[in-house]
Design an enzyme around this catalytic site. Structure first.
Site, mmCIF file in Angstrom:
data_model
loop_
_atom_site.group_PDB
_atom_site.id
_atom_site.type_symbol
_atom_site.label_atom_id
_atom_site.label_comp_id
_atom_site.label_asym_id
_atom_site.label_seq_id
_atom_site.Cartn_x
_atom_site.Cartn_y
_atom_site.Cartn_z
ATOM 1 N N GLU A 298 -5.159 -4.918 10.566
ATOM 2 C CA GLU A 298 -4.128 -3.904 10.779
ATOM 3 C C GLU A 298 -4.422 -3.151 12.069
ATOM 4 O O GLU A 298 -5.214 -2.200 12.075
ATOM 5 C CB GLU A 298 -4.126 -2.910 9.616
ATOM 6 C CG GLU A 298 -3.884 -3.552 8.278
ATOM 7 C CD GLU A 298 -3.341 -2.547 7.274
ATOM 8 O OE1 GLU A 298 -2.213 -2.756 6.809
ATOM 9 O OE2 GLU A 298 -4.016 -1.553 6.982
ATOM 10 N N GLU B 2 -6.782 4.561 7.828
ATOM 11 C CA GLU B 2 -6.617 5.996 7.544
ATOM 12 C C GLU B 2 -7.874 6.566 6.898
ATOM 13 O O GLU B 2 -8.228 7.726 7.122
ATOM 14 C CB GLU B 2 -5.364 6.212 6.673
ATOM 15 C CG GLU B 2 -4.105 5.998 7.503
ATOM 16 C CD GLU B 2 -2.932 5.402 6.749
ATOM 17 O OE1 GLU B 2 -2.889 5.476 5.511
ATOM 18 O OE2 GLU B 2 -2.037 4.838 7.419
ATOM 19 N N HIS C 121 -9.448 1.001 4.911
ATOM 20 C CA HIS C 121 -8.159 1.204 5.586
ATOM 21 C C HIS C 121 -8.368 2.141 6.785
ATOM 22 O O HIS C 121 -9.177 3.061 6.726
ATOM 23 C CB HIS C 121 -7.140 1.804 4.608
ATOM 24 C CG HIS C 121 -5.754 1.794 5.178
ATOM 25 N ND1 HIS C 121 -5.323 2.761 6.052
ATOM 26 C CD2 HIS C 121 -4.735 0.912 5.047
ATOM 27 C CE1 HIS C 121 -4.086 2.465 6.431
ATOM 28 N NE2 HIS C 121 -3.710 1.352 5.841
ATOM 29 N N SER D 105 3.610 -2.042 10.374
ATOM 30 C CA SER D 105 5.067 -2.073 10.598
ATOM 31 C C SER D 105 5.695 -3.424 10.294
ATOM 32 O O SER D 105 6.653 -3.838 10.944
ATOM 33 C CB SER D 105 5.397 -1.630 12.030
ATOM 34 O OG SER D 105 4.970 -0.299 12.233
ATOM 35 N N GLY E 158 2.969 -1.168 4.262
ATOM 36 C CA GLY E 158 2.993 0.258 3.949
ATOM 37 C C GLY E 158 4.418 0.720 3.683
ATOM 38 O O GLY E 158 4.951 0.561 2.582
ATOM 39 N N GLY E 159 5.051 1.272 4.706
ATOM 40 C CA GLY E 159 6.390 1.870 4.561
ATOM 41 C C GLY E 159 7.388 0.979 3.837
ATOM 42 O O GLY E 159 8.115 1.445 2.944
ATOM 43 N N ASN F 194 0.870 -1.184 0.000
ATOM 44 C CA ASN F 194 0.000 0.000 0.000
ATOM 45 C C ASN F 194 0.903 1.230 0.000
ATOM 46 O O ASN F 194 1.512 1.548 1.011
ATOM 47 C CB ASN F 194 -0.885 -0.049 1.257
ATOM 48 C CG ASN F 194 -1.723 1.201 1.432
ATOM 49 O OD1 ASN F 194 -1.819 2.027 0.521
ATOM 50 N ND2 ASN F 194 -2.335 1.336 2.597
ATOM 51 N N TRP F 195 0.974 1.887 -1.146
ATOM 52 C CA TRP F 195 1.899 3.024 -1.266
ATOM 53 C C TRP F 195 1.373 4.272 -0.570
ATOM 54 O O TRP F 195 2.110 5.225 -0.389
ATOM 55 C CB TRP F 195 2.163 3.335 -2.736
ATOM 56 C CG TRP F 195 2.958 2.300 -3.479
ATOM 57 C CD1 TRP F 195 3.246 1.008 -3.080
ATOM 58 C CD2 TRP F 195 3.586 2.458 -4.749
ATOM 59 N NE1 TRP F 195 3.997 0.379 -4.019
ATOM 60 C CE2 TRP F 195 4.225 1.236 -5.067
ATOM 61 C CE3 TRP F 195 3.671 3.510 -5.669
ATOM 62 C CZ2 TRP F 195 4.935 1.045 -6.253
ATOM 63 C CZ3 TRP F 195 4.369 3.317 -6.851
ATOM 64 C CH2 TRP F 195 5.000 2.095 -7.129
ATOM 65 N N LYS F 196 0.091 4.293 -0.248
ATOM 66 C CA LYS F 196 -0.541 5.479 0.370
ATOM 67 C C LYS F 196 -0.276 6.710 -0.507
ATOM 68 O O LYS F 196 -0.207 6.576 -1.728
ATOM 69 C CB LYS F 196 -0.045 5.651 1.807
ATOM 70 C CG LYS F 196 -0.209 4.361 2.624
ATOM 71 C CD LYS F 196 0.028 4.525 4.090
ATOM 72 C CE LYS F 196 -0.162 3.168 4.765
ATOM 73 N NZ LYS F 196 -0.044 3.243 6.216
ATOM 74 N N GLY G 220 2.626 2.254 10.786
ATOM 75 C CA GLY G 220 3.586 3.344 10.621
ATOM 76 C C GLY G 220 4.271 3.746 11.916
ATOM 77 O O GLY G 220 4.931 4.781 11.978
HETATM 78 P P1 PGA Z 1 2.941 0.289 7.630
HETATM 79 O O1 PGA Z 1 1.474 0.462 7.000
HETATM 80 O O2 PGA Z 1 3.488 -0.988 7.066
HETATM 81 O O3 PGA Z 1 3.690 1.507 7.171
HETATM 82 O O4 PGA Z 1 2.770 0.238 9.106
HETATM 83 C C1 PGA Z 1 0.641 -0.635 6.798
HETATM 84 C C2 PGA Z 1 -0.673 -0.176 6.217
HETATM 85 O O5 PGA Z 1 -1.229 0.830 6.662
HETATM 86 O O6 PGA Z 1 -1.203 -0.822 5.281
#
Ligand code: PGA
Length: 253
Positions: free
Chosen positions: A168, A99, A97, A214, A235-236, A10-12, A174
């Site tokens: 998640e 967010e 998600h 993470s 994500g990251g 997930n590049w966000k 993050g």
């Molecule tokens: P993260 O994000 O790996 O940066 O914690 C995961 C996500 O929100 O899909």
């Protein structure tokens, strides 16, 4: 029961056009064929999807949207529909998600409509659930996740086979703080049991449940060792080709 092993990135809201092209080229050129027992998905921002799809011709990497609108088209300035995602080659869409829930106020009633729109367009859905820190500290995580799963309850058994669930925990996203492998496995088993009660054991057993929060090359193998942990939503660490490929390698074993 065999179910798909999946690693999704997930590049966000990251990557300009040039940065995105370069990451996609790195992934395509460096992902070993030997990892083909894992389904690999990337979810770049909308404006990179068409470029990604063209650049990934001949590769086994699939593309996904990070969200979609619940209507198929119309006067919704700034929004993107599931049909549009499908038209540029997306096979999947991430919905719910944390967010989107946190910053855009998305709740189960809206998410049920988005899920329906996505399935109608022929997309598979990566549906995200997860509790925040307050819920975890007061041991309410199962109640929260069970409530979030209700967005799936209007689906038929056939539709449910197009759903991937991603657990998640919000406190791990993050933050560099992951759920322990035991916490992840415990929640994944709870999710599967909840789905079994609603849709039957066969469907629950066939549903891939991904962990996100993470996840990185150092901790991926331990987290993926859980019997109910079928892969990851990253994500990251999905923004660096080498890290993302290491995580896919960890899942491939
Ligand atoms: P993260 O994000 O790996 O940066 O914690 C995961 C996500 O929100 O899909």
């Amino acid at each position: 029961m065999t179910r798909k092993k999946i690693v999704a990135g997930n590049w966000k809201m990251n990557m300009t056009l040039e940065e995105g092209k370069s990451l996609i080229a790195d992934l395509k050129n460096n992902l070993p064929n030997t990892l083909n027992n894992v389904e690999v998905i990337i979810a770049p921002p909308y404006i990179l999807l068409d470029t990604a799809q063209s650049a990934l011709q001949g590769s086994s990497i699939h593309i996904a949207g990070q969200d979609c609108h619940q209507e198929s088209k119309g006067a919704y300035t700034g929004e993107i529909s599931a049909d549009m995602l499908k038209s540029v080659g997306a096979r999947f869409v991430i919905l719910g998600h944390s967010e989107r829930r946190q910053y855009f106020g998305e709740r189960e009633d809206l998410l049920a409509k988005k899920i329906n729109a996505a399935l109608t367009a022929g997309l598979k859905v990566i549906y995200c659930v997860g509790e925040d820190l307050t819920a975890r500290e007061s041991n309410k995580q199962n109640d929260i996740v069970a409530g979030q799963l209700e967005a799936l309850y209007a689906l038929t058994a056939d539709q449910m086979q197009q759903i991937i669930v991603a657990y998640e925990p919000v406190w791990a996203i993050g933050t560099g703080k992951t759920a322990t492998a035991a916490q992840a496995q415990e929640m994944h088993a709870f999710i599967r049991q909840t789905l079994a009660e609603k849709f039957g054991q066969d469907i629950a057993d066939a549903t891939s449940i991904l962990y996100g929060g993470s996840c990185n090359p150092q901790n991926a193998a331990e987290i993926f060792a859980g019997a109910d942990v079928d892969g990851g939503l990253i994500g990251g660490a999905a923004l660096k080709a080498a890290d993302f490929i290491s995580i896919i390698e960890a899942r491939s074993k």
